[in-house]
Design a protein around this motif. Sequence first.
Motif, short mmCIF file in Angstrom:
data_model
loop_
_atom_site.label_atom_id
_atom_site.label_comp_id
_atom_site.label_asym_id
_atom_site.label_seq_id
_atom_site.Cartn_x
_atom_site.Cartn_y
_atom_site.Cartn_z
N VAL A 55 -0.21 17.06 9.09
CA VAL A 55 0.35 15.82 8.54
C VAL A 55 -0.76 15.00 7.89
CG1 VAL A 55 2.28 15.71 10.17
CG2 VAL A 55 0.08 14.69 10.79
N HIS A 56 -0.34 14.03 7.09
CA HIS A 56 -1.28 13.12 6.45
C HIS A 56 -1.03 11.70 6.96
CE1 HIS A 56 -3.37 10.78 3.31
NE2 HIS A 56 -4.08 11.89 3.12
N VAL A 57 -2.09 10.93 7.11
CA VAL A 57 -1.96 9.59 7.68
C VAL A 57 -0.98 8.73 6.88
CG1 VAL A 57 -4.25 9.64 8.73
CG2 VAL A 57 -3.98 8.73 6.42
N ASP A 58 -0.96 8.88 5.57
CA ASP A 58 -0.06 8.07 4.74
C ASP A 58 1.39 8.32 5.10
OD1 ASP A 58 -2.32 7.19 3.51
OD2 ASP A 58 -1.99 8.21 1.60
N ASP A 59 1.75 9.59 5.29
CA ASP A 59 3.14 9.94 5.60
C ASP A 59 3.53 9.43 6.98
OD1 ASP A 59 3.26 11.26 3.15
OD2 ASP A 59 2.55 13.14 4.03
N ILE A 60 2.64 9.59 7.95
CA ILE A 60 2.92 9.10 9.31
C ILE A 60 3.16 7.59 9.28
CG2 ILE A 60 1.95 8.76 11.61
CD1 ILE A 60 2.66 11.62 11.16
N GLU A 61 2.31 6.87 8.57
CA GLU A 61 2.42 5.41 8.53
C GLU A 61 3.66 4.96 7.76
OE1 GLU A 61 -1.37 4.35 6.96
OE2 GLU A 61 -2.44 4.73 8.85
N ASN A 62 3.98 5.67 6.69
CA ASN A 62 5.19 5.31 5.93
C ASN A 62 6.45 5.54 6.77
OD1 ASN A 62 3.72 4.59 3.68
ND2 ASN A 62 3.90 6.61 2.71
N GLY A 63 6.47 6.65 7.52
CA GLY A 63 7.62 6.93 8.36
C GLY A 63 7.78 5.92 9.46
N ALA A 64 6.66 5.52 10.07
CA ALA A 64 6.72 4.53 11.14
C ALA A 64 7.15 3.17 10.59
CB ALA A 64 5.35 4.41 11.81
N LEU A 65 6.66 2.85 9.40
CA LEU A 65 7.02 1.58 8.78
C LEU A 65 8.52 1.51 8.50
CD1 LEU A 65 5.63 -1.03 7.67
CD2 LEU A 65 5.62 0.08 5.42
N HIS A 66 9.06 2.60 8.00
CA HIS A 66 10.49 2.67 7.71
C HIS A 66 11.31 2.55 9.00
CE1 HIS A 66 14.17 3.82 5.64
NE2 HIS A 66 14.40 4.68 6.61
N ALA A 67 10.86 3.24 10.07
CA ALA A 67 11.59 3.20 11.33
C ALA A 67 11.56 1.83 11.96
CB ALA A 67 11.01 4.24 12.29
N SER A 68 10.51 1.05 11.66
CA SER A 68 10.41 -0.29 12.25
C SER A 68 11.32 -1.31 11.54
CB SER A 68 8.96 -0.78 12.20
OG SER A 68 8.55 -1.00 10.84
N GLY A 69 11.88 -0.89 10.40
CA GLY A 69 12.76 -1.78 9.66
C GLY A 69 12.05 -2.74 8.73
N VAL A 70 10.73 -2.55 8.57
CA VAL A 70 9.94 -3.42 7.69
C VAL A 70 10.10 -2.93 6.26
CG1 VAL A 70 7.65 -4.23 7.10
CG2 VAL A 70 8.30 -3.96 9.50
N THR A 71 10.33 -3.81 5.35
CA THR A 71 10.42 -3.46 3.92
C THR A 71 9.33 -4.17 3.16
OG1 THR A 71 11.98 -5.28 3.55
CG2 THR A 71 12.89 -3.11 4.03
N LEU A 72 8.80 -3.49 2.18
CA LEU A 72 7.72 -4.07 1.37
C LEU A 72 8.26 -4.75 0.13
CD1 LEU A 72 5.13 -1.14 1.61
CD2 LEU A 72 5.21 -3.25 2.94
N ASN A 103 9.79 22.48 -3.02
CA ASN A 103 8.58 21.74 -3.36
C ASN A 103 7.77 21.49 -2.08
OD1 ASN A 103 6.67 19.70 -3.98
ND2 ASN A 103 7.93 19.03 -5.72
N PRO A 104 6.59 22.11 -1.94
CA PRO A 104 5.82 21.96 -0.70
C PRO A 104 5.37 20.52 -0.46
CG PRO A 104 4.52 23.06 -2.39
CD PRO A 104 5.91 22.98 -2.91
N ASP A 105 5.12 19.77 -1.55
CA ASP A 105 4.70 18.38 -1.38
C ASP A 105 5.81 17.55 -0.74
OD1 ASP A 105 2.37 19.10 -2.55
OD2 ASP A 105 2.65 17.96 -4.42
N VAL A 106 7.05 17.80 -1.17
CA VAL A 106 8.19 17.07 -0.61
C VAL A 106 8.38 17.44 0.86
CG1 VAL A 106 10.68 16.73 -0.74
CG2 VAL A 106 9.32 16.86 -2.85
N ALA A 107 8.28 18.73 1.17
CA ALA A 107 8.43 19.18 2.55
C ALA A 107 7.36 18.56 3.44
CB ALA A 107 8.35 20.70 2.61
N GLU A 108 6.15 18.53 2.94
CA GLU A 108 5.04 17.94 3.70
C GLU A 108 5.28 16.45 3.94
OE1 GLU A 108 0.52 16.49 2.89
OE2 GLU A 108 1.33 18.08 1.64
N GLN A 109 5.70 15.76 2.92
CA GLN A 109 5.92 14.31 3.04
C GLN A 109 7.04 14.02 4.04
OE1 GLN A 109 6.69 12.35 -0.69
NE2 GLN A 109 7.22 10.39 0.27
N ILE A 110 8.15 14.74 3.94
CA ILE A 110 9.28 14.51 4.86
C ILE A 110 8.87 14.80 6.29
CG2 ILE A 110 11.57 15.32 5.51
CD1 ILE A 110 12.15 15.79 2.57
#
Length: 331
Positions: A314-331, A188-195
């Motif tokens: 890359v897409h800004v949403d994916d970059i920001e989601n990855g950074a958010l996850h790495a920071s340990g912040v949960t929504l 799935n190219p969308d999944v690969a792109e998101q990861i």
Amino acid sequence: MADIFDRIEWSVRKVFGDNPVCVHVGNVEACAIKRHPAYPKFRSDAISAGVKSASSSRLWESMIAMGRLCDLDGDDTWRLVILDCITPSFRAISTRVARGFQAELEEIRSAMVTAALEVWVDTALGVPPRHVRDRMVKTAFDVAFQYGKTGSTEYPTEEIELFFRPDTLSQESSVKALSVVDFSSIRNPDVAEQIRGERYGALLQRLGHFGIAQRYHEEIRAGRRSGSVGQAVKASMLSRFRISDPNLYYYTSDLYPSFVGLREAAKVMGIAESAARRLIRAGEFPFPVARAGRSYLVSVKALMHFMEILDAIVHVDDIENGALHASGVTL
């Protein structure tokens, strides 16, 4: 009647007009050297320097380097500039050969340009930039006399337009993945792109550089910067449903400076700066570098290509989601 020399000149002037020309980094605003002539003056200086001594001219060394860098991007602008600054020296000799041997002038001039471009391709590696211009001119002169004597050359002039396309000999290599995940194996190219985007965002966060990405995201969302967003969308042909805006794609190289100093580049490559300078002077550096005064500047994209570092879309949403996850912040 317009000939190949005229068409080259018109093509270049259409690009630059009377605007200032930067031969150091290709961008007047980003260049540390503030004096940039308009193209007519630049062309006049280049023609004069080439006639006097191209092999010792920093201007010609910079022109050759810019031509090589443009080749890596599939852009023939500076290759045409180089031709436009060489062909004036072809006019007199081509006219003399045509009259002396009663040969077709247009055919001779086309053969000369084709021969010069053939040398350009052949000298991409292993030839110091300072020698390229003189080799192009000498070969073109030899071809002109050959045509006058025999009425033909080894160069098919009817196919000259092929030489104005991006080189098919551009360096190609495999690229390193951003992580242990083999994105090509994900169906799935969308999944690969998101990861890919999320892992890159997480990496930026861990290295403490996510603030750079945040500022860039703010600028492209506000329309103050475009970077390569349009190119990235066109290249990727991706448009996922769960993204904020399909126009917010970009290349990871957009976050980096366009050029870095030779010392920094040599450090990344794992060699001494003095060794890098020796390789440049010998024409054996693995990719072209730009000349700015007495200093050398290295294209970050060319360096990434050489180091097999993926310049991912890359897409800004994916970059920001990855950074958010790495920071340990949960929504």
